[in-house]
Every structure is written in structure tokens, then in C-alpha cells.
Design a protein around this motif. Structure first.
Motif, PDB file in Angstrom:
ATOM      1  N   ASP A  25      46.714  84.011  55.497  1.00 39.28           N
ATOM      2  CA  ASP A  25      47.648  85.036  55.013  1.00 39.28           C
ATOM      3  C   ASP A  25      47.274  86.414  55.532  1.00 39.28           C
ATOM      4  OD1 ASP A  25      49.198  83.222  53.686  1.00 39.28           O
ATOM      5  OD2 ASP A  25      48.352  83.654  51.717  1.00 39.28           O
ATOM      6  N   TYR A  26      45.983  86.681  55.575  1.00 37.82           N
ATOM      7  CA  TYR A  26      45.504  87.961  56.106  1.00 37.82           C
ATOM      8  C   TYR A  26      46.020  88.163  57.527  1.00 37.82           C
ATOM      9  CZ  TYR A  26      42.205  91.083  58.469  1.00 37.82           C
ATOM     10  OH  TYR A  26      41.650  92.067  59.237  1.00 37.82           O
ATOM     11  N   ASP A  29      49.772  88.738  57.479  1.00 41.19           N
ATOM     12  CA  ASP A  29      50.054  90.065  56.919  1.00 41.19           C
ATOM     13  C   ASP A  29      49.778  91.174  57.927  1.00 41.19           C
ATOM     14  OD1 ASP A  29      50.894  89.048  54.485  1.00 41.19           O
ATOM     15  OD2 ASP A  29      48.973  89.413  53.471  1.00 41.19           O
ATOM     16  N   LYS A  30      48.713  91.016  58.695  1.00 40.43           N
ATOM     17  CA  LYS A  30      48.350  92.042  59.680  1.00 40.43           C
ATOM     18  C   LYS A  30      49.269  92.008  60.899  1.00 40.43           C
ATOM     19  CE  LYS A  30      44.960  94.042  57.624  1.00 40.43           C
ATOM     20  NZ  LYS A  30      45.081  95.439  57.209  1.00 40.43           N
TER      21      LYS A  30
END
Length: 106
Positions: A25-26, A29-30
Motif C-alpha cells: 500500500d505504501y 500510495d507514493k
């Protein structure tokens, strides 16, 4: 144990149903720039590991690269079937780079 199709499905599922705090997810998201940066870093680490005698290091770094490449494919909506189809088209073809000079010093 996951094969690449299972890994792709797992990452796609995570993109569709985010889980707060997960590394996948990180990355999503980035965004694309972060994913591309990680693919570049992991590619370099595979190259370095391949130059070293430790086989385990190459396996570890290759797994990292395959994971990050798969995140990139999911982000860009390229399926494993797309990749398999491209590879199938190339099967049995002669290289178009036959006259390319050998790279001696990396």
C-alpha cells in the motif's frame, strides 16, 4: 509458496482493497515514481549480488526485484498474461542483436 501469477493476484488484490500499514500500500500510495525508484534500486542490487559468490544473496535480491516489478505491472495494468503472450511471440525467433559487440567491462 507463491508463483508469479499468485504474486500478481495478491498485489492486485492489495491495490483493490488496501490494507493500512502494508508495504505494498505504501508503494501504491507514493505512486509511480516511488515504484520506479524501487525497481531501479532492486535491479542494481541484483547486478551486485550476481557479481558476488553468494548464491543466496542473488536469490534474495531477485525475489525483491520480481516483487517490485510485479507492483509496477499492477500499477500500469499490465497482466502476467500480457507478459507471457509477449514471450510466446519471441519463442524460436533469431536475435535481432546478433552483430552487437560484446560488453566486456561493466
Amino acid at each position: 509458496m507463491q508463483d508469479l501469477d499468485e504474486l500478481y493476484a495478491s498485489i492486485l488484490k492489495r491495490k483493490q482493497a488496501p490494507k493500512a500499514g502494508s508495504y505494498t500500500d505504501y508503494l501504491f500510495d507514493k505512486g509511480l515514481d516511488k515504484i520506479l525508484k524501487k525497481v531501479g534500486e532492486e535491479s542494481t542490487e541484483v547486478i551486485v549480488a550476481a557479481k558476488n559468490p553468494k548464491r543466496d544473496e542473488l536469490i534474495y535480491e531477485t525475489a525483491d526485484l520480481l516483487y517490485h516489478l510485479t507492483v509496477l505491472l499492477v500499477e500500469k495494468q499490465v497482466s502476467m498474461d500480457d507478459i507471457k503472450a509477449e514471450l510466446a511471440k519471441r519463442e524460436g525467433l533469431l536475435s535481432k542483436t546478433q552483430d552487437r559487440p560484446e560488453i566486456k567491462d561493466l
